[in-house]
Scaffold this active site. Structure first.
Site, short mmCIF file in Angstrom:
data_model
loop_
_atom_site.label_atom_id
_atom_site.label_comp_id
_atom_site.label_asym_id
_atom_site.label_seq_id
_atom_site.Cartn_x
_atom_site.Cartn_y
_atom_site.Cartn_z
N ASP A 164 1.02 -1.44 0.07
CA ASP A 164 -0.04 0.30 -0.38
C ASP A 164 1.17 1.18 -0.37
OD1 ASP A 164 -2.75 -0.69 0.74
OD2 ASP A 164 -2.14 -2.06 2.10
N SER A 165 1.82 0.98 0.79
CA SER A 165 2.90 2.38 0.58
C SER A 165 4.20 2.49 0.05
CB SER A 165 3.65 2.17 2.06
OG SER A 165 3.05 2.44 3.63
#
Lengths: 420, 420
Positions: free
Chosen positions: A189-190
């Site tokens: 996600d990051s």
């Protein structure tokens, strides 16, 4: 709030911190939740952008994630920092009308709903660009905005698995019957959020530069693709040789010795000594000088072939020492090493402290909160923490008044109606 | 070479691919090697920037990394794609003079020597800006350009350990005596390179936009800091509660069941079923419907407390099925799942193929090479692979002629002298 400039006499940089924040003058509307889109906007806000985060009246669920004090997430203090929180009910006509008025005042919209969801709500790109023709729209999703698999439910761990990361994060085949390991954070996600921040700035540069095209662009970031893009030679090597890259546990398949080794006090210390001079230094320390240049150990390929023996013999030595003692001896011999840093080690690291990468940030609820600093560091105009994660709707009145000219009475009425 | 536009009738995007590449008009000089800086410039080149890669006459060592055919790295075909390779001896006065003439024609310099190294060679930022006052300079290093630890030797695995990633990539404490696992690629280097690409575009936007400040900026990216920035609530939770985040193996400390489970044919399948409805569906499939709503399993916190029992019971079922059969059954019940993709799985995935994220790229040495596509995808002007990783010095004559107006005879003379 940022005192890095003052704290860095040894900076050796080309200028003191005298310029405006890198992204001052940029306004971004976030219609996001959880990790990916909010991480993207955190990076933009850290460098000075005005990020307006739209939240439902119930708030972004991430406000309740992780460890909490009095129902407030500590992570949120960092994840939401430097953003302005505005509550709007996207399901109401008046709410959508307000969103369009806000979009007209923004350069960028960042969102991470399921593909097509915003369009279903009447906020598709064509509608948004009806009020802001040169709008940059960044979509972050599990699998991308189109294609046969675009609408599968997106879960971070599954995206990382499809990106090829999870298979490779495991002990070597045959070593253990344990499952491949998840990196302890939602790294996919990051990384997707970071790719979105990169894409947004690239599109803005082409839109806004002298000689640029002034055109709207769409940034379509998939979590799976963001991870796959980091898999180095995995695809080329498979395509040409049919070779399926395999996990190598704590080591590296092509270099030895390099691994994490256990200590007497139950910690792990990384040692990277796969060059000839480093191997010789290490074997001398370990007390096996006889292996220097010996058959089976005279070159990196030979050592790779005997890596298990080598790791056992190094581990037998490291187990006799505390992490502190081990690191001291390795440092004394100039052998690259490090403890596997825990949160406590990161917090205490003098290099992080000197660069402001670990810092105490004022938070009205927690007093101060220990946070990571800004990446990248820009010495001429360092990013700052202007405020910690805001309360839900903390900036609703301010933003609607400042950007849309709404009067307090109008705002109160909208709150009564449940639009805000 | 890029046929995505044609291949994406279902795109549902707001525009056909009709605009110029996002970064057309941008020129970048790379004085880099290995992974981090070259990955940064690959991302810029993928979106259309003209990247001139300066290499010593021996070439970037990464040209020999990983699996090779006839001494040529397959990874290089992707890592070096879209760049122009120019050989220059930085140790020679004439070489440095050529670099300065090239810098005058560039918007950005990206480098990843040890901090201070370029300055020692007479190519410090102040010198570079003497010929290009508004130059953006991106430094990628292990620990940053300043601070007490700036000059330690940078190794990717050690940077990841100091970033806090390695400690968390392990089985839960007490589960096994195996070392924490390295992600199978140099993920820290690639994340740092991506941060550098983001920072470069942010600095260029502020420099070049109407109303921007036209100023030079420095992008100082540390591998350690790039990793630490992704550690979510780790620092805030430690600072406030003294809580040291611990690894959770294949699972997630705060959700259950979600893990990678073994199959009859020796593969791993991720299953994420920690919501109430998903848990009920999974227990029905597994044949333990009695646990739905039962004490100890009625809520996520209860299930987390009994996660080992739960994982064993789920694993006992998954072991009886092939990965294909298991995935089919989970899909039929709408339970989020995926195989832990290998290189072969990524190569065959229809979603990746449909979006051009897995593609065959012409390579003059290998015929074609299987490569990952571009991230982010920009539908109005998709990135393209204009050419695969170039030979060493393949563009020396072209670049020195085109950018500096050197005549073939002058270039030949410089080659004779060993400057090129």
């Amino acid at each position: 709030m940022d005192d890095r400039g003052a704290r860095r006499p040894d900076a050796g940089m080309t200028q003191p911190a005298t310029l405006a924040p890198v992204l001052s003058g940029l306004r971004v509307l976030e219609i996001g939740h959880f990790v990916a889109a909010p991480f993207c906007t955190r990076l933009l806000a850290d460098l000075g952008a005005d990020v307006v985060k739209i939240e439902p009246r119930g708030g972004d669920p991430v406000r309740q994630w992780g460890e909490m004090i009095d129902g407030r997430s500590l992570w949120w203090s960092m994840h939401g920092r430097n953003k302005r929180s505005v509550t709007v009910d996207l399901k109401s006509d008046k709410g959508r009308a307000l969103i369009l008025r806000l979009v007209a005042e923004c350069d960028v919209v960042v969102e991470n709903f399921r593909p097509g969801q915003l369009r279903k709500m009447g906020l598709g790109s064509e509608v948004l660009r009806g009020v802001r023709p040169d709008l940059i729209v960044a979509h972050v999703s599990g699998y991308g905005q189109d294609g046969p698999g675009a609408n599968r439910a997106a879960f971070g761990v599954i995206g990382e698995a499809i990106g090829g990361l999870r298979y490779l994060t495991n002990q070597a085949p045959g070593t253990a019957d344990l499952p491949p390991v998840r990196v302890g954070v939602s790294i996919g996600d990051s990384i997707a959020g970071l790719y979105a921040a990169f894409g947004v700035m690239a599109a803005l540069w082409q839109r806004d530069r002298a000689g640029g095209d002034g055109r709207a662009r769409t940034i379509d970031v998939a979590l799976t693709e963001s991870v796959l893009s980091m898999m180095e030679g995995m695809l080329p090597e498979y395509g040409a040789l049919g070779k399926i890259k395999q996990p190598a546990g704590g080591g590296i398949a092509t270099a030895a010795p390099t691994n994490a080794y256990p200590t007497a006090d139950g910690q792990w210390v990384l040692i990277a000594a796969n060059s000839e001079p480093l191997f010789a230094k290490l074997m001398t320390l370990v007390g096996h000088g006889e292996l220097i240049g010996a058959p089976g150990y005279a070159s990196n390929p030979e050592r790779v072939a005997n890596v298990d023996t080598l790791d056992q013999l190094i581990g037998a030595w490291t187990r006799t020492l505390s992490a502190g003692e081990l690191v001291a001896r390795l440092d004394a011999s100039d052998i690259p090493n490090s403890k596997a840093y825990t949160a406590a080690d990161c917090a205490a690291d003098p290099q992080y402290r000197a660069r402001g990468m670990v810092r105490e940030v004022p938070d009205k609820h927690f007093g101060t909160v220990l946070q990571a600093g800004m990446v990248p560091h820009v010495p001429e105009s360092p990013g700052t923490v202007r405020w910690a994660g805001p309360d839900l709707g903390e900036h609703t009145d301010e933003v609607l008044g400042e950007l849309l000219g709404l009067a307090p009475a109008e705002i109160d009425a909208l709150k009564q109606e449940g639009v805000l």
